[in-house]
Design a protein around this motif. Structure first.
Motif, PDB file in Angstrom:
ATOM      1  N   ASP A 142       0.856  -1.180   0.000  1.00  0.00           N
ATOM      2  CA  ASP A 142       0.000   0.000   0.000  1.00  0.00           C
ATOM      3  C   ASP A 142       0.894   1.233   0.000  1.00  0.00           C
ATOM      4  N   THR A 143       0.289   2.394  -0.156  1.00  0.00           N
ATOM      5  CA  THR A 143       1.099   3.615  -0.269  1.00  0.00           C
ATOM      6  C   THR A 143       1.832   3.932   1.029  1.00  0.00           C
ATOM      7  N   GLU A 144       1.268   3.554   2.162  1.00  0.00           N
ATOM      8  CA  GLU A 144       1.906   3.858   3.441  1.00  0.00           C
ATOM      9  C   GLU A 144       3.207   3.080   3.616  1.00  0.00           C
ATOM     10  N   ILE A 145       3.178   1.777   3.367  1.00  0.00           N
ATOM     11  CA  ILE A 145       4.404   0.991   3.528  1.00  0.00           C
ATOM     12  C   ILE A 145       5.396   1.320   2.411  1.00  0.00           C
ATOM     13  N   ALA A 146       4.900   1.606   1.206  1.00  0.00           N
ATOM     14  CA  ALA A 146       5.793   1.926   0.092  1.00  0.00           C
ATOM     15  C   ALA A 146       6.601   3.186   0.371  1.00  0.00           C
ATOM     16  N   ALA A 147       6.041   4.106   1.141  1.00  0.00           N
ATOM     17  CA  ALA A 147       6.718   5.371   1.423  1.00  0.00           C
ATOM     18  C   ALA A 147       7.907   5.214   2.370  1.00  0.00           C
ATOM     19  N   LEU A 148       8.065   4.052   2.992  1.00  0.00           N
ATOM     20  CA  LEU A 148       9.124   3.866   3.975  1.00  0.00           C
ATOM     21  C   LEU A 148      10.511   3.798   3.356  1.00  0.00           C
ATOM     22  N   TRP A 149      10.630   3.369   2.088  1.00  0.00           N
ATOM     23  CA  TRP A 149      11.908   2.863   1.588  1.00  0.00           C
ATOM     24  C   TRP A 149      12.702   3.884   0.796  1.00  0.00           C
ATOM     25  N   LYS A 150      13.998   3.922   1.088  1.00  0.00           N
ATOM     26  CA  LYS A 150      14.950   4.683   0.259  1.00  0.00           C
ATOM     27  C   LYS A 150      15.341   3.863  -0.970  1.00  0.00           C
ATOM     28  N   GLY A 151      15.395   2.562  -0.810  1.00  0.00           N
ATOM     29  CA  GLY A 151      15.739   1.658  -1.897  1.00  0.00           C
ATOM     30  C   GLY A 151      15.570   0.227  -1.458  1.00  0.00           C
ATOM     31  N   MET A 152      15.754  -0.713  -2.394  1.00  0.00           N
ATOM     32  CA  MET A 152      15.561  -2.134  -2.100  1.00  0.00           C
ATOM     33  C   MET A 152      16.663  -2.959  -2.760  1.00  0.00           C
ATOM     34  N   LEU A 153      16.963  -4.111  -2.121  1.00  0.00           N
ATOM     35  CA  LEU A 153      17.964  -5.037  -2.659  1.00  0.00           C
ATOM     36  C   LEU A 153      17.407  -6.460  -2.629  1.00  0.00           C
ATOM     37  N   PRO A 154      16.530  -6.821  -3.559  1.00  0.00           N
ATOM     38  CA  PRO A 154      15.998  -8.183  -3.600  1.00  0.00           C
ATOM     39  C   PRO A 154      17.002  -9.150  -4.223  1.00  0.00           C
ATOM     40  N   HIS A 155      17.195 -10.298  -3.572  1.00  0.00           N
ATOM     41  CA  HIS A 155      18.108 -11.311  -4.120  1.00  0.00           C
ATOM     42  C   HIS A 155      17.385 -12.613  -4.428  1.00  0.00           C
ATOM     43  N   SER A 156      17.383 -12.990  -5.690  1.00  0.00           N
ATOM     44  CA  SER A 156      16.927 -14.298  -6.165  1.00  0.00           C
ATOM     45  C   SER A 156      15.400 -14.418  -6.130  1.00  0.00           C
ATOM     46  N   HIS A 157      14.800 -14.013  -7.210  1.00  0.00           N
ATOM     47  CA  HIS A 157      13.361 -13.927  -7.502  1.00  0.00           C
ATOM     48  C   HIS A 157      12.935 -12.458  -7.482  1.00  0.00           C
ATOM     49  N   TYR A 158      11.798 -12.223  -8.139  1.00  0.00           N
ATOM     50  CA  TYR A 158      11.278 -10.858  -8.219  1.00  0.00           C
ATOM     51  C   TYR A 158       9.779 -10.928  -8.459  1.00  0.00           C
ATOM     52  N   ASP A 159       9.040 -10.133  -7.734  1.00  0.00           N
ATOM     53  CA  ASP A 159       7.590 -10.098  -7.807  1.00  0.00           C
ATOM     54  C   ASP A 159       7.123  -9.811  -9.228  1.00  0.00           C
ATOM     55  N   GLY A 160       6.322 -10.731  -9.790  1.00  0.00           N
ATOM     56  CA  GLY A 160       5.741 -10.541 -11.107  1.00  0.00           C
ATOM     57  C   GLY A 160       6.442 -11.258 -12.238  1.00  0.00           C
ATOM     58  N   VAL A 161       7.668 -11.715 -12.021  1.00  0.00           N
ATOM     59  CA  VAL A 161       8.403 -12.397 -13.093  1.00  0.00           C
ATOM     60  C   VAL A 161       7.764 -13.735 -13.424  1.00  0.00           C
ATOM     61  N   ARG A 162       7.237 -14.420 -12.431  1.00  0.00           N
ATOM     62  CA  ARG A 162       6.499 -15.655 -12.679  1.00  0.00           C
ATOM     63  C   ARG A 162       5.306 -15.728 -11.738  1.00  0.00           C
ATOM     64  N   LYS A 163       4.332 -16.527 -12.081  1.00  0.00           N
ATOM     65  CA  LYS A 163       3.135 -16.685 -11.255  1.00  0.00           C
ATOM     66  C   LYS A 163       3.363 -17.787 -10.236  1.00  0.00           C
ATOM     67  N   TRP A 164       2.986 -17.514  -8.997  1.00  0.00           N
ATOM     68  CA  TRP A 164       3.129 -18.471  -7.903  1.00  0.00           C
ATOM     69  C   TRP A 164       1.753 -18.873  -7.394  1.00  0.00           C
ATOM     70  N   ASN A 165       1.731 -19.836  -6.504  1.00  0.00           N
ATOM     71  CA  ASN A 165       0.467 -20.364  -6.002  1.00  0.00           C
ATOM     72  C   ASN A 165      -0.003 -19.587  -4.769  1.00  0.00           C
ATOM     73  N   TYR A 166      -0.226 -18.297  -4.955  1.00  0.00           N
ATOM     74  CA  TYR A 166      -0.838 -17.478  -3.911  1.00  0.00           C
ATOM     75  C   TYR A 166      -1.553 -16.318  -4.596  1.00  0.00           C
ATOM     76  N   PRO A 167      -2.484 -15.667  -3.929  1.00  0.00           N
ATOM     77  CA  PRO A 167      -3.276 -14.615  -4.571  1.00  0.00           C
ATOM     78  C   PRO A 167      -2.433 -13.433  -5.039  1.00  0.00           C
ATOM     79  N   ASP A 168      -2.831 -12.842  -6.134  1.00  0.00           N
ATOM     80  CA  ASP A 168      -2.245 -11.608  -6.665  1.00  0.00           C
ATOM     81  C   ASP A 168      -0.783 -11.752  -7.051  1.00  0.00           C
ATOM     82  N   SER A 169      -0.389 -12.937  -7.494  1.00  0.00           N
ATOM     83  CA  SER A 169       0.981 -13.106  -7.985  1.00  0.00           C
ATOM     84  C   SER A 169       1.059 -12.880  -9.495  1.00  0.00           C
ATOM     85  N   ASP A 170      -0.055 -12.521 -10.100  1.00  0.00           N
ATOM     86  CA  ASP A 170      -0.090 -12.307 -11.544  1.00  0.00           C
ATOM     87  C   ASP A 170       0.609 -10.998 -11.916  1.00  0.00           C
TER      88      ASP A 170
END
Length: 281
Positions: A178-206
């Motif tokens: 949501d916009t409130e949690i998104a506002a917290l971050w200066k930057g991000m460092l995700p390692h190994s996988h990324y939201d949206g690159v593939r569909k997983w077996n949980y809601p809203d992974s499309d």
């Protein structure tokens, strides 16, 4: 002569084709989590108000130079899924205490590091696989970051989010929920996988749902890493409004692991330099 040539050829192959990250020595050791009051150089369990009757807690690390009258950047981390192992001796138990990216990226110096749970209100426990309740998990994150900044001198202008595997997906799936949690971050460092690159077996992974979350990032930077190749994530993000905000780095080892941040390798140096550059801007 033939034997010498074969030996020399094998040495070149080994040098050019890293086999297993675990064959390299660690130059850092992640501190264990203890049941103590927060203090410099210690990593301790902490529960937020309202969770005292549950087993849900986060791990808080204050750097050795921590003083109560100073402010410090904060690096927030989510762990990978539990129940994972492979033939390369990569293991993920899914536990909060197993996080290590924040410690390796900061070398345990100059930054507050907090490892967060995935909150499952039904069991009153951290979910070892996937999200528990994603909204409750996001709420816990917001509560914790506010507390770290209020009580321990966390710099609200310099809060970063990182995670491995499930935790990498969580950077956007939870961190941009949501916009409130998104506002917290200066930057991000995700390692190994990324939201949206593939569909997983949980809601809203499309892809459509993932792109709605990604829009909340705005133009803030992400340093995206993956074992062996980042091509799939690069392809997913190539049509973004601000592609220059994404930095990609392949880890030249096949391991599905976050152990690389505990090794003295060029990729860790590059990730630390990116983090330092963000803190200077």
């Amino acid at each position: 002569m033939l034997l010498l040539l074969l030996c020399a050829s094998n040495r070149r192959l080994l040098a050019a084709d890293p086999v297993n990250i675990h064959s390299l020595p660690n130059d850092l050791q992640v501190p264990s989590v203890t049941q103590e009051t927060p203090q410099p150089g210690k990593r301790v369990w902490q529960q937020n108000p309202g969770f005292e009757q549950t087993e849900i807690a986060h791990a808080l690390y204050l750097p050795p130079d921590w003083k109560p009258d100073k402010t410090y950047p904060v690096i927030v981390e989510y762990p990978g899924n539990g129940g994972y192992s492979n033939a390369l001796n990569d293991v993920s138990k899914g536990r909060v205490q197993d996080c290590k990216l924040g410690f390796g990226l900061s070398a345990g110096q100059g930054m507050i590091w907090v490892s967060l749970p995935f909150v499952d209100p039904k069991t009153g426990k951290h979910a070892l696989q996937w999200w528990g309740d994603p909204d409750a998990t996001a709420d816990y994150c917001k509560q914790t970051v506010a507390r770290i900044c209020r009580e321990f001198g966390g710099d609200s202008e310099n809060v970063f989010l990182t995670g491995f595997s499930r935790g990498a997906i969580a950077c956007n799936y939870i961190g941009l929920r949501d916009t409130e949690i998104a506002a917290l971050w200066k930057g991000m460092l995700p390692h190994s996988h990324y939201d949206g690159v593939r569909k997983w077996n949980y809601p809203d992974s499309d892809v459509l749902s993932a792109r709605k979350r990604l829009a909340r990032l705005g133009r803030r930077p992400q340093f995206i890493t993956q074992e062996k190749s980042t091509r799939a994530t690069e392809a997913y993000l190539k049509n973004s409004d601000s592609p220059d905000q994404f930095t990609f780095m392949a880890i030249p080892y096949p391991n599905h692991s976050d152990e690389w941040v505990l090794k003295d390798i060029p990729e860790r140096t590059r990730a630390r330099r990116w983090l330092a550059d963000c803190l200077e801007n």
